[in-house]
Design a protein around this motif. Sequence first.
Motif, short mmCIF file in Angstrom:
data_model
loop_
_atom_site.label_atom_id
_atom_site.label_comp_id
_atom_site.label_asym_id
_atom_site.label_seq_id
_atom_site.Cartn_x
_atom_site.Cartn_y
_atom_site.Cartn_z
N ARG A 52 81.32 35.97 62.63
CA ARG A 52 82.13 34.97 61.94
C ARG A 52 83.15 34.34 62.90
N GLY A 53 83.62 35.13 63.83
CA GLY A 53 84.57 34.62 64.81
C GLY A 53 83.98 33.52 65.68
N LEU A 54 82.69 33.65 66.03
CA LEU A 54 82.03 32.61 66.82
C LEU A 54 81.90 31.34 66.01
N GLN A 55 81.60 31.48 64.74
CA GLN A 55 81.53 30.30 63.87
C GLN A 55 82.89 29.63 63.78
N ASP A 56 83.91 30.39 63.51
CA ASP A 56 85.26 29.83 63.41
C ASP A 56 85.68 29.18 64.73
N TYR A 57 85.42 29.86 65.84
CA TYR A 57 85.77 29.34 67.16
C TYR A 57 85.08 28.00 67.42
N THR A 58 83.79 27.93 67.13
CA THR A 58 83.01 26.71 67.35
C THR A 58 83.52 25.56 66.50
N LEU A 59 83.71 25.81 65.21
CA LEU A 59 84.16 24.76 64.29
C LEU A 59 85.59 24.31 64.60
N LYS A 61 86.95 24.16 67.45
CA LYS A 61 86.89 23.33 68.66
C LYS A 61 86.29 21.95 68.36
N GLY A 62 85.82 21.74 67.12
CA GLY A 62 85.28 20.44 66.73
C GLY A 62 83.78 20.29 66.91
N TYR A 63 83.07 21.40 67.12
CA TYR A 63 81.63 21.35 67.31
C TYR A 63 80.90 21.77 66.03
N LYS A 64 79.65 21.36 65.92
CA LYS A 64 78.83 21.69 64.75
C LYS A 64 77.82 22.79 65.04
N ALA A 65 77.64 23.12 66.31
CA ALA A 65 76.69 24.15 66.72
C ALA A 65 77.15 24.77 68.02
N CYS A 66 76.64 25.97 68.29
CA CYS A 66 76.95 26.67 69.53
C CYS A 66 75.64 27.05 70.20
N ALA A 67 75.49 26.66 71.47
CA ALA A 67 74.31 27.02 72.26
C ALA A 67 74.70 28.15 73.20
N LEU A 68 74.06 29.30 73.03
CA LEU A 68 74.29 30.44 73.90
C LEU A 68 73.17 30.52 74.91
N THR A 69 73.51 30.44 76.20
CA THR A 69 72.52 30.56 77.26
C THR A 69 72.60 31.99 77.81
N TYR A 70 71.45 32.62 77.90
CA TYR A 70 71.36 34.00 78.36
C TYR A 70 70.91 34.03 79.82
N GLY A 71 71.05 35.17 80.47
CA GLY A 71 70.71 35.32 81.88
C GLY A 71 69.26 35.01 82.20
N ASN A 72 68.37 35.20 81.24
CA ASN A 72 66.95 34.92 81.47
C ASN A 72 66.59 33.45 81.25
N LEU A 77 70.43 28.42 69.75
CA LEU A 77 71.33 27.44 69.13
C LEU A 77 71.67 27.92 67.73
N ILE A 78 72.93 28.13 67.49
CA ILE A 78 73.41 28.56 66.18
C ILE A 78 74.07 27.35 65.54
N VAL A 79 73.47 26.86 64.46
CA VAL A 79 73.92 25.63 63.81
C VAL A 79 74.79 26.00 62.61
N TYR A 80 76.02 25.51 62.62
CA TYR A 80 76.94 25.77 61.52
C TYR A 80 77.07 24.57 60.58
N ASP A 81 76.71 23.40 61.04
CA ASP A 81 76.75 22.18 60.22
C ASP A 81 75.45 21.43 60.47
#
Length: 99
Positions: A52-59, A61-72, A77-81
Amino acid sequence: MYLTSRASEAKTYGNTILTAEGTNEDVLFLNYQEDIPSIFPGLSYEEEEACRGLQDYTLEKGYKACALTYGNGDIHLIVYDTSFFTFIDLDEEATESIA
């Protein structure tokens, strides 16, 4: 809504692949190994998408989604809106990578 950059990974969750596109300005891009530990100390790999913290943090900051890039190189893409993307196609036989 949770999306991945690899159709093969998406197929582990079901046989239907949703293809969509959105604009990068609506996406907060984070590197999992570098950014997540500094933003959310102690958060485990299994918890980050549902955090939930990642959702709150993303929103906040004014974004609708968060793209997490991993080492591989995988990108999740986690879409909240869902207004951020346009539906392109549903493919029950997808085998190629999706972007």
